[in-house]
Motif scaffolding. Structure first.
Motif, PDB file in Angstrom:
ATOM      1  N   GLN A 181      -2.410   0.492  -4.452  1.00 47.43           N
ATOM      2  CA  GLN A 181      -1.998  -0.846  -4.041  1.00 47.43           C
ATOM      3  C   GLN A 181      -1.600  -1.598  -5.310  1.00 47.43           C
ATOM      4  N   HIS A 194      -7.641  -0.242   3.234  1.00 44.97           N
ATOM      5  CA  HIS A 194      -6.579  -0.535   4.196  1.00 44.97           C
ATOM      6  C   HIS A 194      -6.587   0.585   5.232  1.00 44.97           C
ATOM      7  N   PHE A 214       0.854  -1.178   0.000  1.00 42.20           N
ATOM      8  CA  PHE A 214       0.000   0.000   0.000  1.00 42.20           C
ATOM      9  C   PHE A 214       0.892   1.231   0.000  1.00 42.20           C
ATOM     10  N   TYR A 221      -7.636   2.426  -1.641  1.00 42.77           N
ATOM     11  CA  TYR A 221      -6.431   2.382  -2.456  1.00 42.77           C
ATOM     12  C   TYR A 221      -6.785   1.840  -3.832  1.00 42.77           C
TER      13      TYR A 221
END
Length: 157
Positions: free
Chosen positions: A25, A35, A9, A40
């Motif tokens: 990501q 996350h 990430f 992401y």
């Protein structure tokens, strides 16, 4: 034999525009993943380099992107990746691509960027540099330690 599966990430904040954060990501193609409560997007990138060594050197970490519009925009809007902040989290996955409890997060500072026709390279260093032998020593005083014992006997509770 099982394959090692990890996702990284990439949370990037430019020093020139701290209100804009880029989150990517690199495992779940075409998907947006959550996350730590943040979304992401997928972006193909890879990171390489060591974060620490036995000698305490402050090594360079590089993140490579293909030279495409969004990656070039990051460098353009961040003033060449100088003093930007990157929080890079590496998380292990199960064989079913589910998150495990194994996770490592590093905070890095941007030191520059370069690109060619195919690749964009962002360079970073750790925010904590190791202390060398020539670091100035401090003297223990009651102001910075409190009351000191008179003898060499110390009792820890």
């Amino acid at each position: 034999m099982s394959n090692i599966r990890i996702v990284q990430f990439f949370k990037y904040t430019a020093a020139t525009n701290p209100d804009q954060t880029y989150r990517y990501q690199n495992y779940f193609v075409g998907e947006e993943k959550t996350h730590n409560g943040e979304q992401y997007q997928f972006a193909p990138f890879q990171s390489s380099g060591s974060l620490s060594t036995l000698t305490g050197d402050n090594e360079t970490v590089t993140v490579l992107f293909p030279a495409i519009e969004y990656a070039i925009r990051i460098v353009d809007q961040s003033g060449g990746n100088r003093q930007s902040t990157l929080q890079l989290t590496t998380k292990w996955l199960t064989a079913n691509s589910e998150y495990t409890n194994i996770e490592f997060t590093e905070t890095l500072i941007g030191i520059g960027a370069s690109f060619d026709d195919t690749t964009l390279e962002l360079r970073f260093r750790t925010v904590m540099d190791s202390v060398g032998a020539n670091f100035p020593g401090r003297t223990f005083t009651t102001e910075n330690t409190g009351v000191l014992p008179i003898s060499a006997e110390l009792y820890l509770r």
